[in-house]
Design an enzyme around this catalytic site. Sequence first.
Site, PDB file in Angstrom:
ATOM      1  N   GLY A   1      -8.957  -8.794  -1.654  1.00 16.42           N
ATOM      2  CA  GLY A   1      -7.795  -9.232  -0.886  1.00 16.42           C
ATOM      3  C   GLY A   1      -7.224 -10.582  -1.255  1.00 16.42           C
ATOM      4  O   GLY A   1      -6.034 -10.704  -1.557  1.00 16.42           O
TER       5      GLY A   1
ATOM      6  N   GLY B   1     -12.779  -4.116  -0.329  1.00 15.59           N
ATOM      7  CA  GLY B   1     -14.180  -3.701  -0.208  1.00 15.59           C
ATOM      8  C   GLY B   1     -14.543  -2.623  -1.213  1.00 15.59           C
ATOM      9  O   GLY B   1     -15.639  -2.641  -1.787  1.00 15.59           O
TER      10      GLY B   1
ATOM     11  N   LYS C   1     -18.235 -17.134   0.584  1.00 21.70           N
ATOM     12  CA  LYS C   1     -19.680 -16.985   0.777  1.00 21.70           C
ATOM     13  C   LYS C   1     -20.425 -16.390  -0.397  1.00 21.70           C
ATOM     14  O   LYS C   1     -20.008 -15.374  -0.956  1.00 21.70           O
ATOM     15  CB  LYS C   1     -19.911 -16.071   1.974  1.00 21.70           C
ATOM     16  CG  LYS C   1     -19.575 -16.713   3.292  1.00 21.70           C
ATOM     17  CD  LYS C   1     -19.996 -15.748   4.356  1.00 21.70           C
ATOM     18  CE  LYS C   1     -19.913 -16.288   5.740  1.00 21.70           C
ATOM     19  NZ  LYS C   1     -20.177 -15.213   6.685  1.00 21.70           N
TER      20      LYS C   1
ATOM     21  N   ARG D   1       0.834  -1.215   0.000  1.00 16.98           N
ATOM     22  CA  ARG D   1       0.000   0.000   0.000  1.00 16.98           C
ATOM     23  C   ARG D   1       0.859   1.252   0.000  1.00 16.98           C
ATOM     24  O   ARG D   1       0.454   2.288  -0.536  1.00 16.98           O
ATOM     25  CB  ARG D   1      -0.932   0.003   1.204  1.00 16.98           C
ATOM     26  CG  ARG D   1      -2.041  -1.007   1.028  1.00 16.98           C
ATOM     27  CD  ARG D   1      -2.992  -0.967   2.173  1.00 16.98           C
ATOM     28  NE  ARG D   1      -4.157  -1.778   1.884  1.00 16.98           N
ATOM     29  CZ  ARG D   1      -4.921  -2.320   2.796  1.00 16.98           C
ATOM     30  NH1 ARG D   1      -4.654  -2.149   4.079  1.00 16.98           N
ATOM     31  NH2 ARG D   1      -5.969  -3.038   2.456  1.00 16.98           N
TER      32      ARG D   1
HETATM   33  P1  AMP Z   1     -13.658 -14.383   0.474  1.00 13.34           P
HETATM   34  O1  AMP Z   1     -13.068 -13.518   1.560  1.00 13.34           O
HETATM   35  O2  AMP Z   1     -15.138 -14.547   0.566  1.00 13.34           O
HETATM   36  O3  AMP Z   1     -13.183 -14.003  -0.899  1.00 13.34           O
HETATM   37  O4  AMP Z   1     -13.122 -15.852   0.777  1.00 13.34           O
HETATM   38  C1  AMP Z   1     -11.768 -16.189   0.735  1.00 13.34           C
HETATM   39  C2  AMP Z   1     -11.582 -17.417   1.553  1.00 13.34           C
HETATM   40  O5  AMP Z   1     -12.382 -18.460   1.050  1.00 13.34           O
HETATM   41  C3  AMP Z   1     -10.156 -17.936   1.544  1.00 13.34           C
HETATM   42  O6  AMP Z   1      -9.608 -17.821   2.818  1.00 13.34           O
HETATM   43  C4  AMP Z   1     -10.314 -19.402   1.137  1.00 13.34           C
HETATM   44  O7  AMP Z   1      -9.537 -20.276   1.906  1.00 13.34           O
HETATM   45  C5  AMP Z   1     -11.773 -19.670   1.368  1.00 13.34           C
HETATM   46  N1  AMP Z   1     -12.262 -20.765   0.516  1.00 13.34           N
HETATM   47  C6  AMP Z   1     -12.144 -20.885  -0.809  1.00 13.34           C
HETATM   48  N2  AMP Z   1     -12.661 -22.032  -1.246  1.00 13.34           N
HETATM   49  C7  AMP Z   1     -13.148 -22.668  -0.165  1.00 13.34           C
HETATM   50  C8  AMP Z   1     -13.815 -23.927   0.014  1.00 13.34           C
HETATM   51  N3  AMP Z   1     -14.069 -24.733  -1.010  1.00 13.34           N
HETATM   52  N4  AMP Z   1     -14.167 -24.274   1.270  1.00 13.34           N
HETATM   53  C9  AMP Z   1     -13.899 -23.451   2.304  1.00 13.34           C
HETATM   54  N5  AMP Z   1     -13.278 -22.252   2.195  1.00 13.34           N
HETATM   55  C10 AMP Z   1     -12.907 -21.866   0.969  1.00 13.34           C
END
Ligand code: AMP
Length: 400
Positions: free
Chosen positions: A357, A380, A201, A35
């Site tokens: 991120g 974000g 999610k 950054r």
């Molecule tokens: P996000 O912050 O929603 O972009 O999620 C990123 C996180 O999702 C990372 O830390 C990954 O380890 C996790 N992730 C990705 N694929 C999976 C999966 N199949 N099961 C559980 N966690 C996951």
Amino acid sequence: MSVFSDFNFKGVKALVRVDFNVPLNEQFEVTDDNRMTAALPTIKKILADGGSVILMSHLGRPKDGPVNKYSLKHLVPHLSKLLGGNTPVLFADDCIGEQATLTAGMLRSGEVLLLENLRFYKEEEKGDKAFAEKLSKLGDVYVNDAFGTAHRAHASTAVIAEFFPKGKKMFGLLMEGEVASAEKVLHKFEKPFVAIIGGAKVSDKILIIENLLERATDIIIGGGMAYTFCKAEGGKIGSSLCEDDRLETALEILKKAEEKGVIIHLPSDSVIADKFDANANTSTAPSAAIPDGWMGLDIGVNACEQFANVIKRSKTILWNGPMGVFEMAKFQHGTKCIAQSIAEATKNGAFSLIGGGDSVAAINQFGFHDQVSYVSTGGGALLEVFEGKELPGIAAIKNG
Ligand code: AMP
């Protein structure tokens, strides 16, 4: 609004909002300076013109006023080093008040002044006008180069712009680059346009997917969120990540996509594990037929090929979110494969934007960051741009 590159900063005190919210270790040393380096071109241009720079930033989330842990004074040695060692870097241990005013007033051309953490004042996050006005008095012009906080209507990121006339507020070079690359993907995209959305999610990504349905040709869904879609379609997903309260939403997204002629690609197969652990036993299975007691932690080899084919025929690529638990070696192949396919497509003329991120961490980790068109510094903030929102930090300068 002025254009930063055309502005001559000779004799001008530029008040620059940067995002120096960097991680520090226990000795208060900077452990990741991305950054800070991202803001260097802006700082250097002002200094090269013969101006001086007053930097303001937040660091962490201090709750009750000043705390040593979150003091920006810890960044001074690293900033001096990044500026080459010959640029004087002064520090004011308050961002407003007598010392800040005096030091800013005496600042000479070629010098940099770093102000103490803006968030030591509650007024910063509240977007307090009087606080913003006090900050505004420190500089002759206002430059916003903090894309990472552009989605916040804080005093230093948005409200402050009111106190500068039209010709004296502008984006810095980092912000210009972020805004231009986001606009290219959102409004000036060439088709085929593929959006690759991953991560944990569905609920975090609904708005972005809905907005992309208006633009993209293809949407690739990977990562943990893919299993909510697989289950919604009637698949068996074992103990994979799933948001049962989003099954309806997933079906609605699939229906809307069909109506609009957007192809949604779900991973045909997965790398499965018997527990969420770096040393878990692993196997492979179709993503819609995962045995009980097993969970999908990465996309499988067939899905990699399926997704790579879509990516390689695309002209515009947006990537947000990993394809699996890439932090663990056994489940990083899918994310690496996507990064590599994006690099190849970029080499063949596609425009690729990586943001959020974890996808940025992944592209850096796998060494493809310099083989894509643009790596965003905003997590974000970038998500909100792609959700179709106007960011307060951008609007304050564009429309102010
Ligand atoms: P996000 O912050 O929603 O972009 O999620 C990123 C996180 O999702 C990372 O830390 C990954 O380890 C996790 N992730 C990705 N694929 C999976 C999966 N199949 N099961 C559980 N966690 C996951």
